[in-house]
Write an enzyme that holds these catalytic residues in place. Structure first.
Site, PDB file in Angstrom:
ATOM      1  N   ASN A  80       0.846  -1.207   0.000  1.00 24.36           N
ATOM      2  CA  ASN A  80       0.000   0.000   0.000  1.00 24.36           C
ATOM      3  C   ASN A  80       0.867   1.237   0.000  1.00 24.36           C
ATOM      4  O   ASN A  80       1.936   1.242   0.613  1.00 24.36           O
ATOM      5  CB  ASN A  80      -0.849   0.092   1.277  1.00 24.36           C
ATOM      6  CG  ASN A  80      -1.755  -1.100   1.455  1.00 24.36           C
ATOM      7  OD1 ASN A  80      -2.272  -1.648   0.496  1.00 24.36           O
ATOM      8  ND2 ASN A  80      -1.942  -1.494   2.706  1.00 24.36           N
ATOM      9  N   THR A 112       1.428 -10.708  20.757  1.00 25.10           N
ATOM     10  CA  THR A 112       2.124  -9.458  21.078  1.00 25.10           C
ATOM     11  C   THR A 112       1.187  -8.604  21.935  1.00 25.10           C
ATOM     12  O   THR A 112      -0.013  -8.511  21.656  1.00 25.10           O
ATOM     13  CB  THR A 112       2.551  -8.711  19.800  1.00 25.10           C
ATOM     14  OG1 THR A 112       1.405  -8.482  18.983  1.00 25.10           O
ATOM     15  CG2 THR A 112       3.574  -9.512  19.006  1.00 25.10           C
ATOM     16  N   ASN A 159       5.772  -4.206   4.427  1.00 21.93           N
ATOM     17  CA  ASN A 159       6.524  -3.859   5.645  1.00 21.93           C
ATOM     18  C   ASN A 159       7.241  -5.087   6.210  1.00 21.93           C
ATOM     19  O   ASN A 159       8.392  -5.015   6.648  1.00 21.93           O
ATOM     20  CB  ASN A 159       5.579  -3.314   6.729  1.00 21.93           C
ATOM     21  CG  ASN A 159       4.886  -2.029   6.312  1.00 21.93           C
ATOM     22  OD1 ASN A 159       5.291  -1.384   5.347  1.00 21.93           O
ATOM     23  ND2 ASN A 159       3.829  -1.654   7.030  1.00 21.93           N
ATOM     24  N   GLU A 184      -4.412  -9.034   4.412  1.00 22.48           N
ATOM     25  CA  GLU A 184      -4.777  -7.850   3.615  1.00 22.48           C
ATOM     26  C   GLU A 184      -5.009  -8.192   2.146  1.00 22.48           C
ATOM     27  O   GLU A 184      -5.399  -7.322   1.382  1.00 22.48           O
ATOM     28  CB  GLU A 184      -3.722  -6.741   3.749  1.00 22.48           C
ATOM     29  CG  GLU A 184      -4.001  -5.838   4.932  1.00 22.48           C
ATOM     30  CD  GLU A 184      -3.094  -4.637   5.047  1.00 22.48           C
ATOM     31  OE1 GLU A 184      -3.381  -3.787   5.891  1.00 22.48           O
ATOM     32  OE2 GLU A 184      -2.093  -4.546   4.313  1.00 22.48           O
ATOM     33  N   ASP A 204       5.216   6.956  16.377  1.00 27.40           N
ATOM     34  CA  ASP A 204       4.226   6.419  15.435  1.00 27.40           C
ATOM     35  C   ASP A 204       4.319   4.887  15.484  1.00 27.40           C
ATOM     36  O   ASP A 204       5.371   4.328  15.183  1.00 27.40           O
ATOM     37  CB  ASP A 204       4.544   6.961  14.030  1.00 27.40           C
ATOM     38  CG  ASP A 204       3.610   6.420  12.955  1.00 27.40           C
ATOM     39  OD1 ASP A 204       2.634   5.731  13.296  1.00 27.40           O
ATOM     40  OD2 ASP A 204       3.882   6.688  11.775  1.00 27.40           O
ATOM     41  N   GLY A 211       1.914  -1.129   3.777  1.00 19.68           N
ATOM     42  CA  GLY A 211       1.217  -2.398   3.496  1.00 19.68           C
ATOM     43  C   GLY A 211       1.844  -3.455   4.394  1.00 19.68           C
ATOM     44  O   GLY A 211       3.076  -3.535   4.484  1.00 19.68           O
ATOM     45  N   LYS A 212       0.997  -4.249   5.037  1.00 23.21           N
ATOM     46  CA  LYS A 212       1.539  -5.218   5.995  1.00 23.21           C
ATOM     47  C   LYS A 212       2.552  -6.157   5.323  1.00 23.21           C
ATOM     48  O   LYS A 212       3.615  -6.428   5.880  1.00 23.21           O
ATOM     49  CB  LYS A 212       0.420  -6.025   6.641  1.00 23.21           C
ATOM     50  CG  LYS A 212      -0.455  -5.147   7.534  1.00 23.21           C
ATOM     51  CD  LYS A 212      -1.482  -5.928   8.283  1.00 23.21           C
ATOM     52  CE  LYS A 212      -2.536  -5.006   8.879  1.00 23.21           C
ATOM     53  NZ  LYS A 212      -2.010  -3.932   9.704  1.00 23.21           N
ATOM     54  N   ASP A 266       1.010   4.488   1.884  1.00 18.06           N
ATOM     55  CA  ASP A 266       0.429   5.055   3.112  1.00 18.06           C
ATOM     56  C   ASP A 266       0.428   6.579   3.011  1.00 18.06           C
ATOM     57  O   ASP A 266       1.476   7.191   2.765  1.00 18.06           O
ATOM     58  CB  ASP A 266       1.261   4.649   4.334  1.00 18.06           C
ATOM     59  CG  ASP A 266       1.102   3.178   4.693  1.00 18.06           C
ATOM     60  OD1 ASP A 266       0.344   2.464   3.995  1.00 18.06           O
ATOM     61  OD2 ASP A 266       1.735   2.739   5.670  1.00 18.06           O
ATOM     62  N   ALA A 326       3.577  -0.019  11.517  1.00 17.31           N
ATOM     63  CA  ALA A 326       4.581  -1.006  11.068  1.00 17.31           C
ATOM     64  C   ALA A 326       5.374  -1.638  12.209  1.00 17.31           C
ATOM     65  O   ALA A 326       6.280  -2.429  11.947  1.00 17.31           O
ATOM     66  CB  ALA A 326       5.534  -0.418  10.031  1.00 17.31           C
ATOM     67  N   ALA A 327       5.036  -1.319  13.463  1.00 16.91           N
ATOM     68  CA  ALA A 327       5.775  -1.946  14.577  1.00 16.91           C
ATOM     69  C   ALA A 327       5.519  -3.460  14.587  1.00 16.91           C
ATOM     70  O   ALA A 327       6.445  -4.264  14.685  1.00 16.91           O
ATOM     71  CB  ALA A 327       5.378  -1.320  15.899  1.00 16.91           C
ATOM     72  N   GLY A 328       4.241  -3.836  14.468  1.00 13.59           N
ATOM     73  CA  GLY A 328       3.904  -5.267  14.450  1.00 13.59           C
ATOM     74  C   GLY A 328       4.524  -5.956  13.238  1.00 13.59           C
ATOM     75  O   GLY A 328       5.005  -7.094  13.323  1.00 13.59           O
ATOM     76  N   ASP A 329       4.540  -5.268  12.111  1.00 10.58           N
ATOM     77  CA  ASP A 329       5.122  -5.854  10.891  1.00 10.58           C
ATOM     78  C   ASP A 329       6.631  -6.038  11.045  1.00 10.58           C
ATOM     79  O   ASP A 329       7.202  -7.017  10.555  1.00 10.58           O
ATOM     80  CB  ASP A 329       4.841  -4.958   9.679  1.00 10.58           C
ATOM     81  CG  ASP A 329       3.352  -4.785   9.433  1.00 10.58           C
ATOM     82  OD1 ASP A 329       2.587  -5.730   9.728  1.00 10.58           O
ATOM     83  OD2 ASP A 329       2.946  -3.705   8.950  1.00 10.58           O
TER      84      ASP A 329
HETATM   85  O1  RIB Z   1       0.560  -2.615   9.605  1.00 12.18           O
HETATM   86  C1  RIB Z   1       0.710  -1.320   9.119  1.00 12.18           C
HETATM   87  C2  RIB Z   1       0.196  -1.225   7.717  1.00 12.18           C
HETATM   88  O2  RIB Z   1      -1.186  -1.472   7.721  1.00 12.18           O
HETATM   89  C3  RIB Z   1       0.354   0.147   7.088  1.00 12.18           C
HETATM   90  O3  RIB Z   1       1.604   0.307   6.449  1.00 12.18           O
HETATM   91  C4  RIB Z   1      -0.837   0.247   6.174  1.00 12.18           C
HETATM   92  O4  RIB Z   1      -0.519   0.151   4.829  1.00 12.18           O
HETATM   93  C5  RIB Z   1      -1.787  -0.866   6.607  1.00 12.18           C
HETATM   94  O5  RIB Z   1      -1.906  -1.815   5.675  1.00 12.18           O
END
Ligand code: RIB
Length: 298
Positions: free
Chosen positions: A11, A220, A43, A140, A246, A39-40, A13, A249-252
């Site tokens: 994605n 988590t 990322n 996603e 922010d 995008g998950k 963002d 993307a922490a989880g990713d």
């Molecule tokens: O997990 C974060 C992501 O979720 C973002 O980068 C956004 O694109 C959404 O898909």
């Protein structure tokens, strides 16, 4: 060397910060608009690649400016994009993100992320995957394609990691195709009906997902770290204290770095510790892929 192969979303963002969230019908002034790749799936692939894993992406973008930029940035991070399709008609996925005091809210237009079908993923995996490679996917992309991809990856002898985000139910028949299930508290509650908070409820949620067939489960818990099982034993790793800028993307980052560590044959506990440190760094920076740290920083 084992590869990390990510099938997932890309994605653009569109992120903006605000001092307070608008009420219904209200406009508030924001600041720091940022258009940045996310995008998950993307990322998670970038997190694995920045950590040093040989990483491939299976995805679909449009032939618009966002799609071209996403591809260019992924390749810049050394993610192999030979299996990223460029749709002739569809629009690239877009996520609109409002960021308020370090926390975020996301609205997603999936666009071309929903174009790939199970046969497309199967063909891509047959071209590039080897037994023992690490397969990573999320929710996603089109739900049936995602679920089928877990089964296909398993058939090819891959180790499968599933992050069912955004939260949607995993039909029971697919649990046995998941070697490692990674969920946050909301996703765990969605799958099990149990909100994992302290040790006992985490244990119950993990056991419930393992009973359905998942090999290993990591939950988590945000600022409280994570809990996971190794066989019947439960382990926890605390989070690092950081100033949140922010959380996007922490989880990713956690998932991509964990996959990269497993590709290096690190054990689960060490892998979770590395992933936790990497995710803490991501939180201190603004944006998605650009905020994910390199191995040296972790
Ligand atoms: O997990 C974060 C992501 O979720 C973002 O980068 C956004 O694109 C959404 O898909």
């Amino acid at each position: 060397m084992k590869q990390v192969i990510v099938f997932g979303s890309l994605n653009m963002d569109l992120t903006i910060q605000c001092e307070r969230m608008p009420q219904q019908g209200e406009t508030v002034e924001g600041s720091n608009f940022l258009s940045n790749p996310g995008g998950k799936g993307g990322n998670q692939a970038v997190a694995a690649a920045k950590f040093g894993a040989s990483t491939r992406m299976i995805a679909c973008v449009g032939q618009d400016v966002f799609g071209k930029k996403l591809l260019e940035v992924l390749q810049g991070y050394r993610v192999d994009c030979a299996e990223v399709r460029q749709s002739e008609t569809g629009q690239t996925g877009v996520a609109v993100i409002t960021c308020h005091r370090g926390d975020n809210r996301i609205i997603l237009s999936p666009g071309t992320n929903h174009e790939l079908q199970a046969a497309d993923v199967q063909a891509a995996l047959k071209r590039v995957a080897s037994p023992g490679d690490i397969f990573v996917t999320q929710y996603e992309c089109e739900q049936n394609t995602v679920l089928a991809s877990l089964e296909l990856a398993r058939e090819l002898g891959m180790y499968t990691i599933f992050n069912p985000a955004p939260a949607k139910i995993i039909p029971e028949k697919y649990y046995p195709f998941i070697d490692l299930l990674i969920v946050n508290q909301v996703e765990a509650e969605y799958q099990t009906g149990i909100l994992p908070q302290e040790e006992e409820s985490c244990r119950e949620a993990i056991q419930s997902m393992r009973r359905l067939g998942a090999g290993q489960v990591v939950i988590t818990l945000g600022s409280r770290g994570s809990m996971f099982n190794i066989g019947e034993e439960m382990y926890s790793v605390p989070a690092l204290r950081v100033e949140a800028v922010d959380t996007t993307a922490a989880g990713d980052t956690f998932i991509g770095v964990l996959a990269a560590c497993l590709a290096e044959n690190k054990d689960m506990e060490e892998s979770v510790r590395c992933a936790t440190r990497a995710a803490a760094i991501t939180i201190t920076r603004y944006g998605a892929q650009q905020s994910i740290p390199y191995r040296e920083e972790v």
